[in-house]
Design an enzyme around this catalytic site. Structure first.
Site, PDB file in Angstrom:
ATOM      1  N   ASP A   1      -4.278   2.717  -7.846  1.00  0.00           N
ATOM      2  CA  ASP A   1      -2.993   3.358  -6.795  1.00  0.00           C
ATOM      3  C   ASP A   1      -2.238   1.901  -7.958  1.00  0.00           C
ATOM      4  O   ASP A   1      -2.262   0.649  -8.343  1.00  0.00           O
ATOM      5  CB  ASP A   1      -2.963   3.237  -5.351  1.00  0.00           C
ATOM      6  CG  ASP A   1      -3.208   2.280  -4.879  1.00  0.00           C
ATOM      7  OD1 ASP A   1      -2.439   1.423  -5.975  1.00  0.00           O
ATOM      8  OD2 ASP A   1      -3.197   2.191  -3.780  1.00  0.00           O
TER       9      ASP A   1
ATOM     10  N   GLY B   1       0.655   7.160  -3.831  1.00  0.00           N
ATOM     11  CA  GLY B   1       0.672   7.074  -2.195  1.00  0.00           C
ATOM     12  C   GLY B   1       2.683   7.288  -2.376  1.00  0.00           C
ATOM     13  O   GLY B   1       2.983   9.004  -2.064  1.00  0.00           O
ATOM     14  N   ARG B   2       4.071   6.896  -3.212  1.00  0.00           N
ATOM     15  CA  ARG B   2       4.848   7.358  -3.217  1.00  0.00           C
ATOM     16  C   ARG B   2       5.077   8.781  -4.155  1.00  0.00           C
ATOM     17  O   ARG B   2       5.919   9.811  -3.165  1.00  0.00           O
ATOM     18  CB  ARG B   2       6.009   6.609  -4.370  1.00  0.00           C
ATOM     19  CG  ARG B   2       5.868   5.296  -3.405  1.00  0.00           C
ATOM     20  CD  ARG B   2       6.935   4.258  -3.843  1.00  0.00           C
ATOM     21  NE  ARG B   2       7.127   3.213  -4.018  1.00  0.00           N
ATOM     22  CZ  ARG B   2       6.613   2.218  -3.803  1.00  0.00           C
ATOM     23  NH1 ARG B   2       5.686   2.134  -5.051  1.00  0.00           N
ATOM     24  NH2 ARG B   2       6.498   1.066  -3.939  1.00  0.00           N
TER      25      ARG B   2
ATOM     26  N   HIS C   1      -0.717  -3.034  -3.783  1.00  0.00           N
ATOM     27  CA  HIS C   1       0.241  -2.148  -2.905  1.00  0.00           C
ATOM     28  C   HIS C   1       1.286  -1.498  -3.338  1.00  0.00           C
ATOM     29  O   HIS C   1       2.646  -1.225  -2.299  1.00  0.00           O
ATOM     30  CB  HIS C   1       0.396  -2.870  -1.617  1.00  0.00           C
ATOM     31  CG  HIS C   1       0.045  -2.582  -0.160  1.00  0.00           C
ATOM     32  ND1 HIS C   1      -0.790  -2.821   0.995  1.00  0.00           N
ATOM     33  CD2 HIS C   1       1.509  -1.714   0.426  1.00  0.00           C
ATOM     34  CE1 HIS C   1      -1.030  -2.650   1.787  1.00  0.00           C
ATOM     35  NE2 HIS C   1       0.763  -1.680   2.239  1.00  0.00           N
TER      36      HIS C   1
ATOM     37  N   TYR D   1      -7.008  -1.604   8.556  1.00  0.00           N
ATOM     38  CA  TYR D   1      -6.245  -3.154   8.782  1.00  0.00           C
ATOM     39  C   TYR D   1      -7.330  -4.108   9.756  1.00  0.00           C
ATOM     40  O   TYR D   1      -7.313  -3.308  10.826  1.00  0.00           O
ATOM     41  CB  TYR D   1      -4.430  -2.811   8.922  1.00  0.00           C
ATOM     42  CG  TYR D   1      -4.094  -2.545   8.235  1.00  0.00           C
ATOM     43  CD1 TYR D   1      -3.939  -2.963   6.539  1.00  0.00           C
ATOM     44  CD2 TYR D   1      -3.086  -2.073   8.597  1.00  0.00           C
ATOM     45  CE1 TYR D   1      -3.007  -3.225   5.497  1.00  0.00           C
ATOM     46  CE2 TYR D   1      -2.294  -1.338   7.269  1.00  0.00           C
ATOM     47  CZ  TYR D   1      -2.029  -2.135   6.383  1.00  0.00           C
ATOM     48  OH  TYR D   1      -0.783  -1.550   5.244  1.00  0.00           O
TER      49      TYR D   1
ATOM     50  N   LYS E   1      -9.595  -2.230  -0.549  1.00  0.00           N
ATOM     51  CA  LYS E   1      -8.546  -1.571  -0.882  1.00  0.00           C
ATOM     52  C   LYS E   1      -7.473  -2.592  -0.915  1.00  0.00           C
ATOM     53  O   LYS E   1      -7.220  -3.536  -0.207  1.00  0.00           O
ATOM     54  CB  LYS E   1      -7.127  -0.702  -0.409  1.00  0.00           C
ATOM     55  CG  LYS E   1      -5.988  -0.580  -1.127  1.00  0.00           C
ATOM     56  CD  LYS E   1      -5.935   0.738   0.388  1.00  0.00           C
ATOM     57  CE  LYS E   1      -4.182   1.170  -0.519  1.00  0.00           C
ATOM     58  NZ  LYS E   1      -3.223   0.760   0.795  1.00  0.00           N
TER      59      LYS E   1
ATOM     60  N   SER F   1      -3.818   6.136   7.325  1.00  0.00           N
ATOM     61  CA  SER F   1      -3.480   5.064   8.081  1.00  0.00           C
ATOM     62  C   SER F   1      -3.772   4.733   9.299  1.00  0.00           C
ATOM     63  O   SER F   1      -3.298   4.502  10.320  1.00  0.00           O
ATOM     64  CB  SER F   1      -2.194   4.691   7.110  1.00  0.00           C
ATOM     65  OG  SER F   1      -1.478   3.043   7.859  1.00  0.00           O
TER      66      SER F   1
ATOM     67  N   THR G   1      -7.760  -2.322   4.023  1.00  0.00           N
ATOM     68  CA  THR G   1      -6.698  -3.086   2.915  1.00  0.00           C
ATOM     69  C   THR G   1      -6.792  -4.108   2.944  1.00  0.00           C
ATOM     70  O   THR G   1      -7.291  -4.904   4.606  1.00  0.00           O
ATOM     71  CB  THR G   1      -5.858  -2.265   3.661  1.00  0.00           C
ATOM     72  OG1 THR G   1      -5.684  -1.180   2.935  1.00  0.00           O
ATOM     73  CG2 THR G   1      -4.405  -2.607   2.819  1.00  0.00           C
TER      74      THR G   1
HETATM   75  C1  FNR Z   1       2.021   2.483   1.710  1.00  0.00           C
HETATM   76  N1  FNR Z   1       1.020   1.097   1.697  1.00  0.00           N
HETATM   77  C2  FNR Z   1       0.007   1.705   2.916  1.00  0.00           C
HETATM   78  N2  FNR Z   1      -0.994   1.296   2.360  1.00  0.00           N
HETATM   79  C3  FNR Z   1      -2.055   0.693   3.840  1.00  0.00           C
HETATM   80  O1  FNR Z   1      -3.104   0.836   3.047  1.00  0.00           O
HETATM   81  N3  FNR Z   1      -2.013   1.125   5.079  1.00  0.00           N
HETATM   82  C4  FNR Z   1      -0.870   1.403   4.364  1.00  0.00           C
HETATM   83  O2  FNR Z   1      -0.598   2.042   5.972  1.00  0.00           O
HETATM   84  C5  FNR Z   1      -0.013   1.900   3.478  1.00  0.00           C
HETATM   85  N4  FNR Z   1       1.051   2.633   4.264  1.00  0.00           N
HETATM   86  C6  FNR Z   1       2.794   2.466   2.930  1.00  0.00           C
HETATM   87  C7  FNR Z   1       3.591   2.873   3.385  1.00  0.00           C
HETATM   88  C8  FNR Z   1       4.911   3.838   2.316  1.00  0.00           C
HETATM   89  C9  FNR Z   1       6.002   4.145   2.486  1.00  0.00           C
HETATM   90  C10 FNR Z   1       4.317   3.202   1.417  1.00  0.00           C
HETATM   91  C11 FNR Z   1       5.078   3.301  -0.177  1.00  0.00           C
HETATM   92  C12 FNR Z   1       3.331   2.671   0.907  1.00  0.00           C
HETATM   93  C13 FNR Z   1       0.338   1.482   0.334  1.00  0.00           C
HETATM   94  C14 FNR Z   1      -0.270   2.626  -0.109  1.00  0.00           C
HETATM   95  O3  FNR Z   1      -1.621   3.079  -0.015  1.00  0.00           O
HETATM   96  C15 FNR Z   1      -0.766   2.477  -1.613  1.00  0.00           C
HETATM   97  O4  FNR Z   1      -0.838   1.616  -2.085  1.00  0.00           O
HETATM   98  C16 FNR Z   1       0.603   2.563  -2.455  1.00  0.00           C
HETATM   99  O5  FNR Z   1       1.413   3.453  -2.681  1.00  0.00           O
HETATM  100  C17 FNR Z   1       0.549   2.665  -4.120  1.00  0.00           C
HETATM  101  O6  FNR Z   1       1.541   2.775  -4.843  1.00  0.00           O
HETATM  102  P1  FNR Z   1       2.524   3.514  -5.002  1.00  0.00           P
HETATM  103  O7  FNR Z   1       2.000   5.101  -5.949  1.00  0.00           O
HETATM  104  O8  FNR Z   1       3.802   4.159  -4.359  1.00  0.00           O
HETATM  105  O9  FNR Z   1       3.423   3.321  -6.282  1.00  0.00           O
END
Ligand code: FNR
Length: 421
Positions: free
Chosen positions: A330, A353-354, A299, A159, A275, A135, A185
């Site tokens: 995702d 992600g999670r 997200h 970003y 994204k 990220s 993103t």
């Molecule tokens: C994210 N996500 C995210 N996306 C992104 O483009 N840049 C980022 O810095 C972050 N940071 C971030 C932190 C945390 C703690 C989470 C949980 C998520 C979103 C991530 O890339 C992704 O789109 C989601 O997490 C997908 O959903 P699930 O798999 O968490 O349900």
């Protein structure tokens, strides 16, 4: 009923009083049977503000819950007597190979969840042979992550910066360090409203209040790691802030437009995926501006609460863009069966992600390895029962989006989408 006392020779093979060997962490992780078990371990071992930062979502968390419900509601149609000996989980995405049809999604603040952070994540991804996305808000820099896992397939998430020169600097550094794909993103014009963070008074770095000191007494390992490793920072950026939403708002630009995407296209020589797309119109606009592919994502429910669920948005986007454009998905994926459902619904690849962060919080790199192993095993079993011997075999005829709706014949009545292996 005739009874007799058991003989010792009959009892002996049934007894298992072995003292469990191995490190407690290894045993703890080995005992996790699925990602939800890893989540439970993560919750016990991570301070509440950090766990909730991961686990929580925007607003009343409607989209977050619906993401899960969408996968729970899926019906998978088994294929019997398919005659396959092996299941091949490998695929190709964004011009390169991946041993599994899933990769690690970009997440910010990762060392806040566990001190091994991005290095733990990229090392586990390298072992599993899957891509790792770093990220913009990572807590290890572009260069540190590349040096830690030179053989890993690395992607960089951007970003888009208000200041194009800063964006250019980041993407040039990423390209120079061998990151082959950019995820741009676009669903963060402003920060989502994460109410759990507000309620927890979440701050980076965490403040030492009586509450945090109490928390430390029951989670000593997290605190020991946190206090004995270098301080948290956005390692690829300069400067940091204590208040997350204001930091994001000051860094990102709600006036960004397709022109900025066109500009970025000219600045980045590798594959470029946008994204955060959830509608066919936006998908076509982004492709028109030069994107190679898209990530269908809300997200993880962390931005616009009540936004559509990725799994439901996907089929219409697939129909609009045709079969030649690569789509990742995702949001909500927590099992190998979820991955299979996403691929059946028209995705080429899935981001975690999670699911990845629960593993990380449960046990650092070893926890991520466990999460990936569980997901791969679940996917292998699901595909075998679906009668699919490769990722390319997965198609909409194997899926109904809503098991309650007996008229639901899947995302498309016929197979629209062929994966390239
Ligand atoms: C994210 N996500 C995210 N996306 C992104 O483009 N840049 C980022 O810095 C972050 N940071 C971030 C932190 C945390 C703690 C989470 C949980 C998520 C979103 C991530 O890339 C992704 O789109 C989601 O997490 C997908 O959903 P699930 O798999 O968490 O349900």
């Amino acid at each position: 009923m005739k009874r007799s006392l058991p003989q010792w020779s009959e009892l002996r093979p049934l007894l298992n009083f072995d003292i469990p060997l191995g490190r407690p962490k290894t045993r703890r992780l080995a005992g996790a049977a699925d990602l939800w078990d890893l989540r439970r371990i993560a919750r016990r071992r991570t301070p509440k503000p950090a766990f909730d930062y991961v686990d929580g979502a925007a607003g009343a968390e409607h989209t977050y819950r619906r993401n899960r419900e969408s996968f729970d509601d899926v019906e998978l149609v088994p294929g019997v007597l398919a005659g396959h000996e092996h299941v091949d989980l490998s695929t190709r995405i964004a011009g390169g190979p991946s041993r599994l049809p899933m990769g690690i999604a970009p997440t910010g603040f990762t060392r806040f969840m566990h001190a091994e952070g991005e290095i733990g994540g990229v090392s586990a991804a390298a072992k599993a042979g899957i891509p790792f996305s770093l990220s913009t808000m990572g807590t290890r820099s572009i260069e540190e992550v590349a040096a830690a896992a030179p053989d890993a397939r690395r992607w960089f998430q951007l970003y888009l910066w208000k200041d194009h020169d800063k964006s250019r600097d980041l993407v040039e550094r990423a390209w120079a360090e061998g990151y082959d794909t950019l995820l741009v993103t676009v669903d963060t014009a402003v920060a989502g409203q994460r109410l759990r963070d507000v309620r927890n008074g979440m701050a980076i770095p965490p403040k030492l209040t009586p509450k945090t000191v109490l928390d430390a007494s029951v989670r000593p390992e997290w605190w020991f790691n946190f206090l004995t490793t270098d301080s948290l920072k956005f390692a690829s950026l300069s400067g940091t802030s204590h208040h997350l939403p204001s930091l994001i708002n000051s860094m990102f630009d709600p006036t960004l437009s397709l022109d900025d995407l066109r500009w970025l296209r000219s600045a980045w020589p590798g594959q470029l995926f946008v994204k955060g797309v959830l509608s066919p119109d936006d998908a076509l606009r982004c492709l028109d501006a030069g994107a190679d592919g898209l990530v269908v994502s809300n997200h993880g429910g962390r931005q616009l609460d009540r936004s559509p669920v990725s799994l439901h948005a996907l089929p219409a986007i697939r129909a609009a863009v045709g079969n030649d454009v690569e789509l990742m998905l995702d949001s909500g994926v927590m099992s190998g069966a979820d991955v299979a459902a996403a691929l059946c619904a028209g995705a080429d690849f899935v981001l975690l992600g999670r699911a990845y962060l629960y593993g990380l919080m449960a046990g650092g790199q070893a926890g991520v390895e466990r999460a990936l192993r569980l997901l791969a095993d679940e996917l292998r079993v699901t595909m075998a029962l679906l009668g699919a011997s490769s990722v390319a075999d997965l198609g909409p005829e194997m899926l109904r989006l809503n098991w309650r709706d007996k008229n639901d014949v899947g995302p498309h009545p016929r197979r629209l989408h062929t994966h390239t292996a």
